[in-house]
Write a protein that holds these residues in place. Structure first.
Motif, mmCIF file in Angstrom:
data_model
loop_
_atom_site.group_PDB
_atom_site.id
_atom_site.type_symbol
_atom_site.label_atom_id
_atom_site.label_comp_id
_atom_site.label_asym_id
_atom_site.label_seq_id
_atom_site.Cartn_x
_atom_site.Cartn_y
_atom_site.Cartn_z
ATOM 1 N N ASP A 191 0.935 -1.401 -0.090
ATOM 2 C CA ASP A 191 -0.136 -0.175 0.140
ATOM 3 C C ASP A 191 0.549 1.112 0.217
ATOM 4 O OD1 ASP A 191 -1.862 1.842 0.674
ATOM 5 O OD2 ASP A 191 -2.130 1.702 2.438
ATOM 6 N N VAL A 192 0.600 2.279 -1.372
ATOM 7 C CA VAL A 192 1.851 3.663 -1.534
ATOM 8 C C VAL A 192 1.124 4.246 -0.897
ATOM 9 C CG1 VAL A 192 3.120 4.557 -3.246
ATOM 10 C CG2 VAL A 192 3.120 2.042 -3.517
ATOM 11 N N VAL A 247 3.294 1.711 3.527
ATOM 12 C CA VAL A 247 4.484 2.548 3.562
ATOM 13 C C VAL A 247 3.508 4.217 3.011
ATOM 14 C CG1 VAL A 247 6.509 1.252 2.401
ATOM 15 C CG2 VAL A 247 5.214 2.299 0.674
ATOM 16 N N ASP A 248 4.437 4.857 4.352
ATOM 17 C CA ASP A 248 4.152 6.930 3.752
ATOM 18 C C ASP A 248 5.340 7.255 3.509
ATOM 19 O OD1 ASP A 248 0.902 8.491 3.427
ATOM 20 O OD2 ASP A 248 3.015 9.571 4.400
ATOM 21 N N ALA A 295 7.872 5.108 -1.711
ATOM 22 C CA ALA A 295 7.405 4.094 -2.061
ATOM 23 C C ALA A 295 8.874 3.321 -3.176
ATOM 24 C CB ALA A 295 6.354 3.916 -3.008
ATOM 25 N N GLU A 296 9.126 4.433 -4.041
ATOM 26 C CA GLU A 296 10.578 4.432 -4.901
ATOM 27 C C GLU A 296 11.960 3.558 -4.808
ATOM 28 O OE1 GLU A 296 10.177 8.978 -5.991
ATOM 29 O OE2 GLU A 296 8.786 6.764 -4.853
ATOM 30 N N ASN A 297 11.448 3.949 -3.009
ATOM 31 C CA ASN A 297 12.658 3.008 -2.371
ATOM 32 C C ASN A 297 12.399 2.070 -1.691
ATOM 33 O OD1 ASN A 297 14.319 5.786 -2.901
ATOM 34 N ND2 ASN A 297 13.295 6.668 -1.159
ATOM 35 N N VAL A 304 -1.423 -1.238 -3.854
ATOM 36 C CA VAL A 304 -2.484 -0.598 -3.752
ATOM 37 C C VAL A 304 -2.880 0.502 -3.017
ATOM 38 C CG1 VAL A 304 -4.117 -2.684 -3.048
ATOM 39 C CG2 VAL A 304 -2.825 -1.292 -1.093
ATOM 40 N N SER A 305 -3.496 1.858 -3.985
ATOM 41 C CA SER A 305 -3.661 3.019 -3.373
ATOM 42 C C SER A 305 -4.428 4.112 -3.110
ATOM 43 C CB SER A 305 -2.155 3.753 -4.180
ATOM 44 O OG SER A 305 -1.770 4.813 -3.341
#
Length: 209
Positions: A72-73, A96-97, A125-127, A136-137
């Motif tokens: 979940d981004v 992640v946030d 997210a990219e890390n 999901v988002s």
């Protein structure tokens, strides 16, 4: 309806544990929202409609099979990840946030309701380094840049009814955004599943990989 009966209206096979977990969310989010603003004050009064049930729109589109791993981004205070983790206890969720205090709320709420299938990370997210079956988002950004963040994080191992990919909660007129994206997608109208006025323009955008 501003309580858990809104969830049982559409999901009739919940266990006692799931009902108890969903039922705890109002008090927990009311408390944490007074400490760290994660949802608007108005939305706290409509938590089950605008956040919990909205998140579960993904569960109407996709029944994740046991063992599915989901990222979940930009989860914010835990949406859609926490409601989905309650709904699918045999799946693994990683939320992640980029804002640390929001992840604190996710951690506190998930611990309070006893979620053992959810991890939370203060990260962009990219890390994120692992691969997942589904991403999901909920309306974090336009689909094209979002796809760029996560395109290398979807595993090739397929075992669900839908091909692995993105399940993205979005609202409003998406014509321009989807044209800009330019890839394959399928739209699911949440108004086909939920009768509340709030869902009239809400959709799940599914992007297969």
């Amino acid at each position: 309806m501003s309580d858990v009966s809104l969830i049982t209206k559409y999901f009739t096979n919940l266990t006692e544990k799931q009902l108890h977990q969903f039922g705890q969310l109002q008090e927990l989010y009311s408390f944490w929202n007074s400490q760290i603003n994660v949802v608007s004050r108005q939305d706290i009064e409509n938590l089950y409609e605008k956040h919990v049930l909205h998140s579960l729109g993904i569960a109407k589109v996709m029944q994740f099979k046991p063992g599915t791993e989901i990222l979940d981004v930009g989860t914010g205070g835990g949406f859609p990840g926490i409601p989905l983790a309650i709904m699918f206890p045999d799946c693994q969720f990683h939320l992640v946030d980029s804002i640390g205090k929001k992840i604190k709320v996710v951690t506190e709420v998930s611990q309070a309701i006893g979620l053992t299938n959810l991890t939370a990370q203060h990260e962009r997210a990219e890390n994120v380094v692992n691969d997942y079956d589904f991403i999901v988002s909920r309306a974090v950004t336009r689909l094209k840049p979002f796809y760029g963040w996560i395109k290398d994080k979807v595993t090739k191992n397929q075992f669900n009814d839908l091909k692995n990919g993105i399940l993205y909660l979005k609202g409003g007129d998406l014509t321009e955004e989807l044209d800009e994206f330019g890839g394959k997608y399928k739209l699911y109208d949440l108004a086909d599943y939920f009768t509340e006025e709030f869902f009239e323009t809400k959709k799940v955008v599914y992007v297969p990989f």
